[in-house]
Design an enzyme around this catalytic site. Sequence first.
Site, mmCIF file in Angstrom:
data_model
loop_
_atom_site.group_PDB
_atom_site.id
_atom_site.type_symbol
_atom_site.label_atom_id
_atom_site.label_comp_id
_atom_site.label_asym_id
_atom_site.label_seq_id
_atom_site.Cartn_x
_atom_site.Cartn_y
_atom_site.Cartn_z
ATOM 1 N N GLU A 1 -5.948 16.000 19.509
ATOM 2 C CA GLU A 1 -5.023 16.617 18.562
ATOM 3 C C GLU A 1 -4.540 17.978 19.055
ATOM 4 O OE1 GLU A 1 -7.862 15.128 17.747
ATOM 5 O OE2 GLU A 1 -7.156 13.417 16.560
ATOM 6 N N HIS B 1 -11.502 10.943 6.132
ATOM 7 C CA HIS B 1 -10.200 10.284 6.041
ATOM 8 C C HIS B 1 -9.606 10.446 4.642
ATOM 9 C CE1 HIS B 1 -12.217 8.272 9.429
ATOM 10 N NE2 HIS B 1 -10.999 8.095 9.918
#
Length: 389
Positions: free
Chosen positions: A121, A191
């Site tokens: 990321e 998540h």
Amino acid sequence: MLASFQKRSLSILPRSRTFDAAVRSLSSLAPSIHSLHQSSNESESIDNDRRRQLAQMLTSSKTTQMNLFTAVNNAMEIALHTDDSATLFGEDVAFGGVFRCSQTLRDTFGKARVFNTPLSENGIAGFAIGYAAMGGTAVAEIQFADYMFPAFDQIVNEAAKFRYRSGNQWNCGGVTIRAACGAVGHGGHYHSQSPEAYFAHTPGIVVAMPRGPKSAKGLLLSSIRSKDPVIFLEPKALYRAAVEEVPEGDYEIPLGKAEVLREGRDVTVLGWGGQLRMLTKACDLALEKDGIQCELIDLQTILPWDVETVERSVNKTGKLVVSHEAPITCGFGAEVAAKIQERCFLSLEAPIQRVCGYDTPFPLVFEKYYIPDEFKNLEAIRKVVDFSQ
């Protein structure tokens, strides 16, 4: 490319080696990026039919049913079609992405403009900043908002400060970082998070979150074309659940502007993103059971946020309930409450209520208890009305 960067193998490497590997792989894309500014027989053969269709749709006044992920897909398709420098990249995006938001885009625009990245990321964000700094339009995808934190330094210390530190000599305003956020019913700790408040503390970036397909398309097109870096958070629970009539053509919804979804005289109810589903139900219940008329507002953009619209509403109703999924302490609702108390103090008839997630890691089995649902919001609506009587 993605196959050579499996998460399992990366996880056993020291962070510096992981990042270096990601940078080497991203750097290898430079020849492909250069080809964006050259004609290509391959891209012509790939996209001519769809591009002709898109050209006809751009000025269309028709609407069609879309869910949230198809609206996001349509917005990115239009952005790629209308801006030859626009690129889309991230983990698995060439295959359509984990939520299918980028499906068919590689077929339409070619592998030089829609491509996979390593599982890094920090590398994705850094690559986006570098490409935008050279004048390109970068649409980067982080699969889940929970995984934006490895890129936090690039976003907060580079993207947000790029223009300021140069005295406006250069910028990276062409960066849009998309990420799926919020509860989904089974996401657990890693998540399900809603990190908008972390980024709202950072001058120099814009933070937006749509409530449904129509706002998603308009806000995303505005974000991609914005002159400032944008964090665009997509409530993943809505990808398939939310369906609306969405204009087929090219349109934008201004960043920094809230929308009054329902006018009312008794209570101002404020939220953003997926929480608008809960708030709509709560307002319906308040009217049905108690005759309370709520004025429902979608903030749409968290940074900068539309203080004036909320202030105007609270001056009328004298009461405010603000709700979000993120934990209550230092959630963005706290900023809203502080600012409205400061600007509407003499109009307030009851203490401002915040209905938010708890100050715990996001739970898995207890998610239904954690979520600030319509019943918790109905209780807060009743509380402010009762207090004022």
